[in-house]
Design an enzyme around this catalytic site. Structure first.
Site, PDB file in Angstrom:
ATOM      1  N   CYS A   2      45.973  41.392  50.297  1.00  0.00           N
ATOM      2  CA  CYS A   2      47.135  41.923  50.668  1.00  0.00           C
ATOM      3  C   CYS A   2      48.390  40.872  50.511  1.00  0.00           C
ATOM      4  O   CYS A   2      48.024  39.801  50.983  1.00  0.00           O
ATOM      5  CB  CYS A   2      47.215  42.426  52.003  1.00  0.00           C
ATOM      6  SG  CYS A   2      45.989  43.853  52.546  1.00  0.00           S
ATOM      7  N   ARG A  27      47.435  39.873  44.800  1.00  0.00           N
ATOM      8  CA  ARG A  27      46.515  39.897  46.093  1.00  0.00           C
ATOM      9  C   ARG A  27      45.941  41.065  46.461  1.00  0.00           C
ATOM     10  O   ARG A  27      45.072  41.365  47.748  1.00  0.00           O
ATOM     11  CB  ARG A  27      47.500  39.516  47.152  1.00  0.00           C
ATOM     12  CG  ARG A  27      48.024  38.002  46.934  1.00  0.00           C
ATOM     13  CD  ARG A  27      49.013  37.387  47.795  1.00  0.00           C
ATOM     14  NE  ARG A  27      48.164  37.329  49.270  1.00  0.00           N
ATOM     15  CZ  ARG A  27      47.817  36.064  49.710  1.00  0.00           C
ATOM     16  NH1 ARG A  27      47.862  35.175  48.681  1.00  0.00           N
ATOM     17  NH2 ARG A  27      47.122  35.986  50.773  1.00  0.00           N
ATOM     18  N   TRP A  73      45.136  45.786  49.785  1.00  0.00           N
ATOM     19  CA  TRP A  73      43.968  45.708  49.481  1.00  0.00           C
ATOM     20  C   TRP A  73      43.161  46.118  50.410  1.00  0.00           C
ATOM     21  O   TRP A  73      43.038  45.504  51.593  1.00  0.00           O
ATOM     22  CB  TRP A  73      43.282  44.210  49.145  1.00  0.00           C
ATOM     23  CG  TRP A  73      41.823  44.231  48.298  1.00  0.00           C
ATOM     24  CD1 TRP A  73      41.471  44.370  47.186  1.00  0.00           C
ATOM     25  CD2 TRP A  73      40.608  44.022  49.169  1.00  0.00           C
ATOM     26  NE1 TRP A  73      40.365  44.121  47.065  1.00  0.00           N
ATOM     27  CE2 TRP A  73      39.718  44.070  48.066  1.00  0.00           C
ATOM     28  CE3 TRP A  73      40.457  43.717  50.582  1.00  0.00           C
ATOM     29  CZ2 TRP A  73      38.370  43.936  48.392  1.00  0.00           C
ATOM     30  CZ3 TRP A  73      39.097  43.673  50.811  1.00  0.00           C
ATOM     31  CH2 TRP A  73      37.915  43.509  49.967  1.00  0.00           C
ATOM     32  N   ASN A  97      48.402  41.162  57.029  1.00  0.00           N
ATOM     33  CA  ASN A  97      47.284  40.747  56.019  1.00  0.00           C
ATOM     34  C   ASN A  97      46.293  40.224  56.967  1.00  0.00           C
ATOM     35  O   ASN A  97      46.378  39.312  57.774  1.00  0.00           O
ATOM     36  CB  ASN A  97      47.906  39.747  55.253  1.00  0.00           C
ATOM     37  CG  ASN A  97      46.772  39.123  54.461  1.00  0.00           C
ATOM     38  OD1 ASN A  97      45.813  39.658  54.140  1.00  0.00           O
ATOM     39  ND2 ASN A  97      47.140  37.900  53.816  1.00  0.00           N
ATOM     40  N   GLY A  98      45.049  40.966  56.969  1.00  0.00           N
ATOM     41  CA  GLY A  98      43.944  40.454  57.727  1.00  0.00           C
ATOM     42  C   GLY A  98      43.026  41.478  58.273  1.00  0.00           C
ATOM     43  O   GLY A  98      43.408  42.600  57.692  1.00  0.00           O
ATOM     44  N   GLU A 486      28.835  31.238  36.014  1.00  0.00           N
ATOM     45  CA  GLU A 486      30.329  31.431  35.940  1.00  0.00           C
ATOM     46  C   GLU A 486      30.471  32.299  34.853  1.00  0.00           C
ATOM     47  O   GLU A 486      31.613  33.266  34.950  1.00  0.00           O
ATOM     48  CB  GLU A 486      30.640  30.000  35.725  1.00  0.00           C
ATOM     49  CG  GLU A 486      32.272  29.744  35.253  1.00  0.00           C
ATOM     50  CD  GLU A 486      33.343  30.727  36.511  1.00  0.00           C
ATOM     51  OE1 GLU A 486      32.601  31.155  37.732  1.00  0.00           O
ATOM     52  OE2 GLU A 486      34.506  31.007  36.203  1.00  0.00           O
ATOM     53  N   LYS A 490      32.570  35.896  35.216  1.00  0.00           N
ATOM     54  CA  LYS A 490      33.823  36.215  34.689  1.00  0.00           C
ATOM     55  C   LYS A 490      33.943  37.408  33.925  1.00  0.00           C
ATOM     56  O   LYS A 490      34.652  38.262  33.963  1.00  0.00           O
ATOM     57  CB  LYS A 490      34.080  35.129  33.636  1.00  0.00           C
ATOM     58  CG  LYS A 490      35.545  34.664  33.355  1.00  0.00           C
ATOM     59  CD  LYS A 490      36.091  33.626  34.504  1.00  0.00           C
ATOM     60  CE  LYS A 490      35.941  33.973  35.945  1.00  0.00           C
ATOM     61  NZ  LYS A 490      36.275  33.149  36.757  1.00  0.00           N
ATOM     62  N   GLU A 493      33.557  40.681  36.453  1.00  0.00           N
ATOM     63  CA  GLU A 493      34.795  41.122  37.069  1.00  0.00           C
ATOM     64  C   GLU A 493      35.985  41.669  36.066  1.00  0.00           C
ATOM     65  O   GLU A 493      36.610  42.668  36.697  1.00  0.00           O
ATOM     66  CB  GLU A 493      35.221  39.943  38.004  1.00  0.00           C
ATOM     67  CG  GLU A 493      35.992  38.856  37.323  1.00  0.00           C
ATOM     68  CD  GLU A 493      36.420  37.914  38.115  1.00  0.00           C
ATOM     69  OE1 GLU A 493      36.473  36.526  37.912  1.00  0.00           O
ATOM     70  OE2 GLU A 493      37.034  38.222  39.394  1.00  0.00           O
ATOM     71  N   HIS A 509       9.296  35.553  33.847  1.00  0.00           N
ATOM     72  CA  HIS A 509       8.643  35.832  35.102  1.00  0.00           C
ATOM     73  C   HIS A 509       8.972  36.945  35.693  1.00  0.00           C
ATOM     74  O   HIS A 509       8.971  37.301  36.932  1.00  0.00           O
ATOM     75  CB  HIS A 509       8.938  34.692  36.014  1.00  0.00           C
ATOM     76  CG  HIS A 509       8.364  33.323  35.567  1.00  0.00           C
ATOM     77  ND1 HIS A 509       6.841  33.048  35.608  1.00  0.00           N
ATOM     78  CD2 HIS A 509       8.895  32.297  34.971  1.00  0.00           C
ATOM     79  CE1 HIS A 509       6.787  31.919  34.946  1.00  0.00           C
ATOM     80  NE2 HIS A 509       7.799  31.354  34.582  1.00  0.00           N
ATOM     81  N   LYS A 608      43.146  38.598  44.403  1.00  0.00           N
ATOM     82  CA  LYS A 608      42.685  37.048  44.342  1.00  0.00           C
ATOM     83  C   LYS A 608      42.488  36.151  45.207  1.00  0.00           C
ATOM     84  O   LYS A 608      41.792  35.469  45.097  1.00  0.00           O
ATOM     85  CB  LYS A 608      44.200  36.566  43.848  1.00  0.00           C
ATOM     86  CG  LYS A 608      44.431  35.171  43.367  1.00  0.00           C
ATOM     87  CD  LYS A 608      43.624  34.900  42.134  1.00  0.00           C
ATOM     88  CE  LYS A 608      43.716  33.487  41.419  1.00  0.00           C
ATOM     89  NZ  LYS A 608      42.655  33.123  40.492  1.00  0.00           N
TER      90      LYS A 608
HETATM   91  O1  M6R Z   1      40.785  30.946  46.243  1.00  0.00           O
HETATM   92  P1  M6R Z   1      38.975  30.647  45.909  1.00  0.00           P
HETATM   93  O2  M6R Z   1      38.749  29.723  45.120  1.00  0.00           O
HETATM   94  O3  M6R Z   1      38.488  30.104  47.293  1.00  0.00           O
HETATM   95  O4  M6R Z   1      38.493  32.041  45.689  1.00  0.00           O
HETATM   96  C1  M6R Z   1      36.947  32.068  45.735  1.00  0.00           C
HETATM   97  C2  M6R Z   1      36.821  33.348  44.788  1.00  0.00           C
HETATM   98  O5  M6R Z   1      37.154  34.508  45.520  1.00  0.00           O
HETATM   99  C3  M6R Z   1      37.083  33.424  43.401  1.00  0.00           C
HETATM  100  O6  M6R Z   1      36.821  32.186  42.697  1.00  0.00           O
HETATM  101  C4  M6R Z   1      36.540  34.665  42.827  1.00  0.00           C
HETATM  102  O7  M6R Z   1      35.390  34.426  42.672  1.00  0.00           O
HETATM  103  C5  M6R Z   1      37.483  34.658  41.316  1.00  0.00           C
HETATM  104  N1  M6R Z   1      37.936  35.871  41.345  1.00  0.00           N
HETATM  105  C6  M6R Z   1      36.515  34.708  40.268  1.00  0.00           C
HETATM  106  O8  M6R Z   1      36.972  34.638  39.014  1.00  0.00           O
END
Ligand code: M6R
Length: 613
Positions: A2, A27, A73, A97-98, A486, A490, A493, A509, A608
């Site tokens: 949010c 956000r 969100w 937000n929260g 990683e 990527k 998502e 395995h 984000k």
């Molecule tokens: O702000 P942060 O680095 O703590 O965020 C952690 C994850 O939410 C963030 O890296 C998320 O996995 C990304 N969207 C991946 O691309």
């Protein structure tokens, strides 16, 4: 999670709020809404979907100079207009937000006073609570309300009988504010304040900000005036814009050479040797990270979420190789409930781009309470994790707006590498000569990334082969196994293709049964010490029909009949290969998402900055 913004001043507040919401949209983007003081009292406009949909709903002659705006969100309550913020109850209108954890209990109590919510949100219950307590004194009302609220929150609140004034309080969730000639602004993130000022402050937790057109006063819960520290944005204000790129993600991928350089270069100490040659050594004196942090440490725990945690996986390999100290990497949401073994000789490293991730922040607090030493690798200056750590190593990646993290990741890698080198030097595991050699190799990752960025057309073409896939594997060994994690996050998502990251040797395995001609495999083969093993694993998947895309170095010899596509990165010492290889994987994810016609920067269901558990 949010985005929230409030403005009171001398501009049309709807314009300010809508512009701010589009800057904060990363956000959360399930719904958006504004509430503004107008000649008719407080008026609310809300819409499901993105800020553009809300904008279309705001009448062109809508006039107001004070209001609050929210981009959601969803947590409690589905995605609907009634659940969209702001929420108004009686004299109180607010955005949040929260998460209010005890909202159920409060709802039952408030029902006894004849107050019932119309939405399914925890936020409306907070509005009802404030309304039930309000007798004209905003400060007293907010103070009494926070005594009852459990959970995390950043609130912007307007009281119907106090026109042109916004109140605010936070716990956990972020809020920054600034004052300018045009008025007072408060928001979840600095990006929404940049049009007004480069100077801002972080609202301290449990303190109440009162915004009027000409001033922002901050008081503690007892009403004592507080003077928060004023911070300044160091990056160029255009850094948060797309600057001609179609997507933030692509722009941020291309910014990596600068982001890494900005992170490394201020921490290089040039040591002039007796023979006249210059050594490059990592130096953290400006960060006030004293070498004593590294002495006596017998265990390292890295804790973080998502991509930041994946940077930690790479840090583990590096630390264990260079320092021979055991390192564990824990997902922050697990770490905090595991009753972890911690003492004063444990160094806990938390990693976070935003510095506000709720689970990472909770993990940090736990580590501190248990007496461990805490060091954070954080991108956002003044964020909660940065403020609460014993030591902070700021990455200087600049603002990262795309939900998929790219430049923050490689900046986090460079932070881990520098910390490992300094640590190893202090513990006499490497000599100054060796350390300097490593620093040169670290700097060489920048031209290596530039080489990859020149291959975008080729990577785009190869990515087209993935467009119709439903499942996919990333495999690798050693550092490539950490990088596979990683690459996989990527891709999934932003393309919604299901993918798995697997240690290449582990496939046989169980998981090999999933490999068919419909399941492409991205094989990472950048580590020379395990190259022959990796080649065998590639043969195994190819023999089961998989289309294999191999990412390897210029010098590696791999028979051309065991892959379908090859992407080559410059050869370097093995431990430095992940930088350029990471960029290849980011570009594969990016171009696959574009080819599938998806929203690259704002993938579905995500946000984000994850400030809820
Ligand atoms: O702000 P942060 O680095 O703590 O965020 C952690 C994850 O939410 C963030 O890296 C998320 O996995 C990304 N969207 C991946 O691309």
């Amino acid at each position: 999670m949010c985005g929230i913004i409030g403005f009171t001043g001398y501009l049309n507040s709807a314009d300010v709020l809508l512009q701010g919401l589009s800057e904060l949209e990363y956000r959360g983007y399930d719904s958006a809404g504004i509430a503004c003081f107008t000649e008719n009292g407080v008026e609310l406009i809300k819409e499901v979907g993105k800020v553009a949909a809300l904008k279309a709903k705001v009448p062109s002659d809508f006039h107001s100079t004070c209001g609050i705006g929210h981009t959601r969100w969803a947590t409690h309550g589905g995605v609907s207009e009634v659940n969209a913020h702001p929420h108004k109850f009686g004299k109180v209108t607010l955005i949040h937000n929260g998460i209010i954890e005890n909202y159920h209990e409060l709802e039952k109590e408030l029902a006894l006073t004849g107050r019932y919510p119309v939405s399914q949100t925890d936020t409306e219950i907070a509005a009802m609570l404030l309304d039930s307590l309000y007798e004209g004194d905003a400060h007293e009302t907010i103070k009494k309300a926070v005594e009852r609220l459990e959970g995390a929150y950043a609130f912007l609140i307007m009281f119907e009988d106090q026109p042109e004034v916004i109140y605010s309080i936070r716990k956990g969730s972020p809020l920054v504010a600034c004052q300018s000639e045009q008025g007072s602004v408060i928001a979840s993130d600095m990006v929404a304040l940049l049009r007004f000022s480069k100077d801002y402050f972080v609202l301290p937790e449990y303190q109440i900000a009162k915004l009027t057109k000409t001033s922002i006063t901050v008081t503690d819960l007892d009403g004592e005036l507080v003077a928060p520290e004023i911070l300044s944005v160091t990056w160029d204000t255009t850094a948060a814009q797309k600057n001609g790129f179609k997507h933030y993600m692509k722009k941020e991928i291309f910014e990596q050479p600068e982001a890494i350089l900005r992170t490394i270069s201020p921490r290089i100490h040039k040591n002039l040797c007796a023979d006249g040659h210059e050594q490059l050594l990592p130096d953290f004196s400006a960060d006030e990270i004293d070498d004593s942090v590294f002495t006596g440490v017998n265990r390292i725990i890295v804790t973080a979420c998502g991509t930041a945690m994946h940077a930690g996986l790479m840090g583990k390999v590096l630390f264990e190789r260079l320092l021979r100290i055991p390192v564990t990497v824990d997902i922050a949401s697990e770490f905090r409930y595991q009753n972890p073994i911690l003492d004063e000789n444990t160094l806990v490293i938390t990693v976070s781009q935003s510095g506000e991730t709720a689970d990472t922040l909770a993990a940090l607090r736990l580590a501190r309470t248990a007496g461990a030493r805490t060091l954070s690798i954080v991108n956002v200056k003044g964020s909660s994790i940065a403020r609460e750590s014993d030591y902070v190593f700021y990455t200087h990646a600049g603002p990262e707006i795309a939900v998929a993290s790219t430049k923050a990741y490689t900046a986090q890698l460079s932070a881990f590498y520098m910390i490992a080198f300094r640590f190893a030097l202090v513990r006499e595991k490497i000599t100054k000569e060796e350390c300097s050699e490593y620093m040169h190799l670290l700097l060489d990752t920048i031209p290596a990334i530039e080489e990859v960025l020149k291959q975008t057309e080729n990577i785009k073409k190869i990515s087209k082969r993935l467009v119709d896939s439903e499942n996919l594997f990333f495999i690798g060994r050693g550092m490539d196994s950490a990088l596979a994690c990683e690459g996989s996050i990527k891709l999934k998502e932003i393309t919604y293709i299901h993918s798995e990251a697997y240690a290449a040797g582990e496939l046989k395995h169980g998981t090999l049964s999933l490999i068919t001609e419909k399941v492409p495999v991205i094989a990472l083969a950048t580590q020379s010490d395990v190259l022959s093993k990796m080649v065998s694993n590639m043969k195994e998947v190819r023999a089961r029909g998989a289309m294999v895309i191999c990412v390897t170095t210029e010098d590696a010899t791999i028979e051309s009949n065991i892959y379908d596509e090859k992407i080559v990165i410059p050869t370097t010492a093995d431990i430095f290969a992940p930088f350029a290889a990471a960029v290849v994987l980011q570009l594969i994810a990016y171009y696959t998402s574009v080819a599938r016609g998806l929203d690259v920067d704002q993938p579905r269901n995500l946000a984000k900055s994850v400030t809820v558990e």
